[in-house]
Design an enzyme around this catalytic site. Sequence first.
Site, PDB file in Angstrom:
ATOM      1  N   LYS B 184      45.198  -4.325  15.796  1.00 38.36           N
ATOM      2  CA  LYS B 184      45.597  -3.118  15.075  1.00 38.36           C
ATOM      3  C   LYS B 184      46.588  -3.542  13.998  1.00 38.36           C
ATOM      4  O   LYS B 184      47.677  -4.040  14.298  1.00 38.36           O
ATOM      5  CB  LYS B 184      46.250  -2.082  15.987  1.00 38.36           C
ATOM      6  N   GLY B 241      57.502  -5.426  18.498  1.00 38.79           N
ATOM      7  CA  GLY B 241      57.941  -4.208  17.830  1.00 38.79           C
ATOM      8  C   GLY B 241      59.087  -3.557  18.577  1.00 38.79           C
ATOM      9  O   GLY B 241      59.891  -4.245  19.213  1.00 38.79           O
ATOM     10  N   ARG B 243      61.299  -1.164  21.225  1.00 38.17           N
ATOM     11  CA  ARG B 243      61.350  -0.947  22.666  1.00 38.17           C
ATOM     12  C   ARG B 243      60.502   0.248  23.056  1.00 38.17           C
ATOM     13  O   ARG B 243      59.741   0.200  24.023  1.00 38.17           O
ATOM     14  CB  ARG B 243      62.810  -0.726  23.053  1.00 38.17           C
ATOM     15  N   GLN B 244      60.621   1.288  22.257  1.00 36.25           N
ATOM     16  CA  GLN B 244      59.859   2.515  22.530  1.00 36.25           C
ATOM     17  C   GLN B 244      58.351   2.240  22.443  1.00 36.25           C
ATOM     18  O   GLN B 244      57.580   2.653  23.310  1.00 36.25           O
ATOM     19  CB  GLN B 244      60.277   3.544  21.489  1.00 36.25           C
ATOM     20  N   GLY B 245      57.953   1.534  21.399  1.00 32.63           N
ATOM     21  CA  GLY B 245      56.534   1.217  21.225  1.00 32.63           C
ATOM     22  C   GLY B 245      56.013   0.349  22.357  1.00 32.63           C
ATOM     23  O   GLY B 245      54.927   0.595  22.904  1.00 32.63           O
ATOM     24  N   GLY B 246      56.779  -0.663  22.712  1.00 31.10           N
ATOM     25  CA  GLY B 246      56.360  -1.553  23.798  1.00 31.10           C
ATOM     26  C   GLY B 246      56.248  -0.817  25.118  1.00 31.10           C
ATOM     27  O   GLY B 246      55.280  -1.005  25.872  1.00 31.10           O
ATOM     28  N   GLU B 265      57.278  -7.930  22.910  1.00 32.55           N
ATOM     29  CA  GLU B 265      58.556  -8.481  22.506  1.00 32.55           C
ATOM     30  C   GLU B 265      59.270  -7.327  21.839  1.00 32.55           C
ATOM     31  O   GLU B 265      58.781  -6.793  20.843  1.00 32.55           O
ATOM     32  CB  GLU B 265      58.293  -9.664  21.571  1.00 32.55           C
ATOM     33  N   CYS B 302      63.858 -10.459  15.004  1.00 29.34           N
ATOM     34  CA  CYS B 302      64.103 -10.212  16.427  1.00 29.34           C
ATOM     35  C   CYS B 302      65.287 -11.030  16.904  1.00 29.34           C
ATOM     36  O   CYS B 302      65.931 -10.687  17.880  1.00 29.34           O
ATOM     37  CB  CYS B 302      62.887 -10.605  17.254  1.00 29.34           C
ATOM     38  N   GLU B 393      70.017  -2.273  20.147  1.00 27.53           N
ATOM     39  CA  GLU B 393      69.688  -3.031  18.951  1.00 27.53           C
ATOM     40  C   GLU B 393      69.679  -2.109  17.722  1.00 27.53           C
ATOM     41  O   GLU B 393      69.100  -1.023  17.763  1.00 27.53           O
ATOM     42  CB  GLU B 393      68.302  -3.675  19.099  1.00 27.53           C
TER      43      GLU B 393
END
Lengths: 525, 525
Positions: B184, B241, B243-246, B265, B302, B393
């Site tokens: 994606k 990406g 934290r929310q996305g992961g 990550e 990162c 972060e």
Amino acid sequence: MSLTAQLLLGSRQASGEAAAIYGINPATNERLEPGYPGASPAQVAEACALAETAFEPYRHSAPAARAAFLEAIAAQILALGDALIERAMLETGLPRARLEGERGRTIGQLLLFAEVVRAGDWLGVRIDPAQPQRTPLPRADLRLQHLPLGPVAVFGASNFPLAFSVAGGDTASALAAGCPVVVKAHSAHPGTSELVGRAVVAAALESGMPDGVFSLLYGSGNSVGQALAADPHIKAVGFTGSRQGGQALLATAQARREPIPVYAEMSSINPVLLLPAALANRTDTLAAGFAGSLQLGAGQFCTNPGLILGLDSPALNRFAELAAEALTRAEPQTMLTPGIHQAYREGVDALSRAEGVESLGSGPEDARPNGCQPRLFRTSATHFLADEQLQQEVFGASALLVSCRDETELAAVLDTLEGQLTATVQMDDQDGALARRLLPRLERKAGRVLFNGFPTGVEVCHAMVHGGPWPATSDSRTTSVGSAAIQRFLRPVCYQDCPPGLLPEALQDDNPWHLRRLQDGRYSS
Amino acid sequence: MSLTAQLLLGSRQASGEAAAIYGINPATNERLEPGYPGASPAQVAEACALAETAFEPYRHSAPAARAAFLEAIAAQILALGDALIERAMLETGLPRARLEGERGRTIGQLLLFAEVVRAGDWLGVRIDPAQPQRTPLPRADLRLQHLPLGPVAVFGASNFPLAFSVAGGDTASALAAGCPVVVKAHSAHPGTSELVGRAVVAAALESGMPDGVFSLLYGSGNSVGQALAADPHIKAVGFTGSRQGGQALLATAQARREPIPVYAEMSSINPVLLLPAALANRTDTLAAGFAGSLQLGAGQFCTNPGLILGLDSPALNRFAELAAEALTRAEPQTMLTPGIHQAYREGVDALSRAEGVESLGSGPEDARPNGCQPRLFRTSATHFLADEQLQQEVFGASALLVSCRDETELAAVLDTLEGQLTATVQMDDQDGALARRLLPRLERKAGRVLFNGFPTGVEVCHAMVHGGPWPATSDSRTTSVGSAAIQRFLRPVCYQDCPPGLLPEALQDDNPWHLRRLQDGRYSS
């Protein structure tokens, strides 16, 4: 050797503060004394905090010292002598020879991991030296080793009171990796667990290992088990048991503030493929071999062959007949617990009632408590493909033969299967082309592919994989049996430009531990 | 090279059937043509089904062929020439030199994995030969190799439009392992993604790889991303990406009928410890070095150093002063996207308002769109320990200096930290004893521990670990940079008593691939 029914909070014995559990002699349904009071939430927390305290010194133990600890555990278990075997017989209904063999395997596992720890390959050392002259940018000095994850919670298994319980494979591999272990004893064999637990504590003391490197708790999965998986000091979980139990632990582990890996070995029906030539050439021996594997240990193995696949043929019919007939000569066997017996009966009843499923035969009726009456069923691929309930594991000596019209249908059945611990191919030379076409499907479904054998019997060695795709296990990337099991409890850490005086032994230039290391992309010998 | 804005469903180009996304030039906030219609659910399913079809032939490709494919991708990317760099500059606001460097890294990664595939250590072969004479039971012949998990979904990262996007580290390591990849594209750089995607497809065609070994989709994380993680053909996810996305991908992957691993990550503030002697001896260079690392790429790494830890001292005050002063000389930099710029502003504002947090300084105001104004804050350990929001972060050039009264307080701060990608120690010889005491804490918190450097800059090599405990990544047992990243996409399979004619090449007696193998517990050279 009298049983004290005390929790082992590191080297400290303590009375559990929660409701007691009792072993039950499955051969008589009699309750076995003593009762084992369960750990309270505070006691679970205490064991985990002790494990955390022990982690730092334990993980820094030199390989030789850690290996000696594992060997001391083996010696202490042996020193328990016959008392261990007798208590295990009482609590599990398993025969003496089986338990003596299992003790041998347990000890063998500990000694294997001692060897593995000494050899040090598990450290997985990689060194990429600095390249100060490189352009456009110099390269730093980079060195990688593996460190243990932290304290591990291990759940004793009902069906291996020694080899996959208190000092079994999960405990041995976690201790080998440098992880303190908190064991929840399986409630079916608390006395056996106590004896082995005390042996581990004695070994820790005599080996000078830090207090808390090992603790043993009793109690229910819902309270003690869940509390362990949720405790912030616990960094991984090893579990062998039911799908439901494994999934409950996974859910808890994933809902934590810091999710942790759960290695749950859960559910497998271990398909056995009877290829046409083998089936025709060896009908009798295959039927006898299968019936023996099915009944081994009353079928209470994760690798029990619960599914037989063959192509419609007179030989398949004959196989079915012979296997069913073999069951009628089954020796009486007691199942491990009343709960397992009950679930077995329910599973067998469900199969009996399922559409398109025919009962081929069963073992002699056994009126004694918790007796196992082996069962063999048959259905068509069409029915099997239409009803996913038919691939539910029935823990115990029950198998379903699925007859397929042709290779296409056989392949469709394989593709519809969930992940498995094992897949077995019975083949003769003339089956080679078919086996070659089917092998890729089997490789994708199972952790171990066997040829011309039966899946019961798991060798403890370097090349074993006791694992497989979901729901065989919760993590197909690992094995719970064999030396590779140590890798489950490790994580890599890279040291960049670390001053020589601070470098861990495994990474030092002079290689004091004589490790095989990947040096700038090449292995030192 | 004109952009077509077509999805790549294997080698077939197709117009997306969902709403279009547009790149935005962050330097001007102008929308970039063309619009990229997103993949519909049916198109996501088609890409995954193609990947599944490609999996069987692709996983059987010989190491040399697979390596040649990776090299062909590298060559095709290079052949895109300046068009790639120019489009990436437009879509990301990153300067030419950075993107040219990143292209070099991307190509280097592909070539490294080509080498790794050829060497074959990733197969992890173990052979325990049969022992037919062993008593009481003979040992079967057991052989282990690693197989790829299956099709992998890769999510392009906003901050590495080349090295961690379409043909970046996750894609290279998954393809190296034998897994087809469905990417994606990150919505911030669809044109860059298209160019690289077409290069990968061209390489697959010229290398004779099966159609579907690679597909490229556009669309939102909520629709296309979630559909990918849920698709039954997908067997693992690589993500870099937020934290929310992961966490959203993890939740989906774990709720599947067959849960799959997610390598996400996510979040790291990369503590830098200034030990007293180093701080006193090198105050100026440390301040300059830190300010440079903080601002590199507008802090959009990162591994950006977002947390500085030191002991109260005049030298620490001087460091703070010099670092703040260095920020006032910051060159203007454009952030990657309006969304990242907005989140950065909000994060910085939250820090400004937090109790006990003082602003030490900032870069020049920058009135242009999405300009980054670097920020430095200071607080006490007491405040830091009391407010876990302070370790959130802030993606971009923002750092918080935490001054500690003494070593005890410094240790407490380290213990309260969440997992990190990196931890850095600035030390001189006189700091050795303190560094030695702190190192165990750092090893537990981070995937990489650096000395006397800064964490920005991640070498692609064998010994690199770009990983770390939660929430730095979702799986501390792995790295996403460096050759060990291939291991994320493999699982072990054991072959028991496999007839020689059926044995996979890697396991054959004559070792046709010349692999280093663990033979009966010993490595062949």
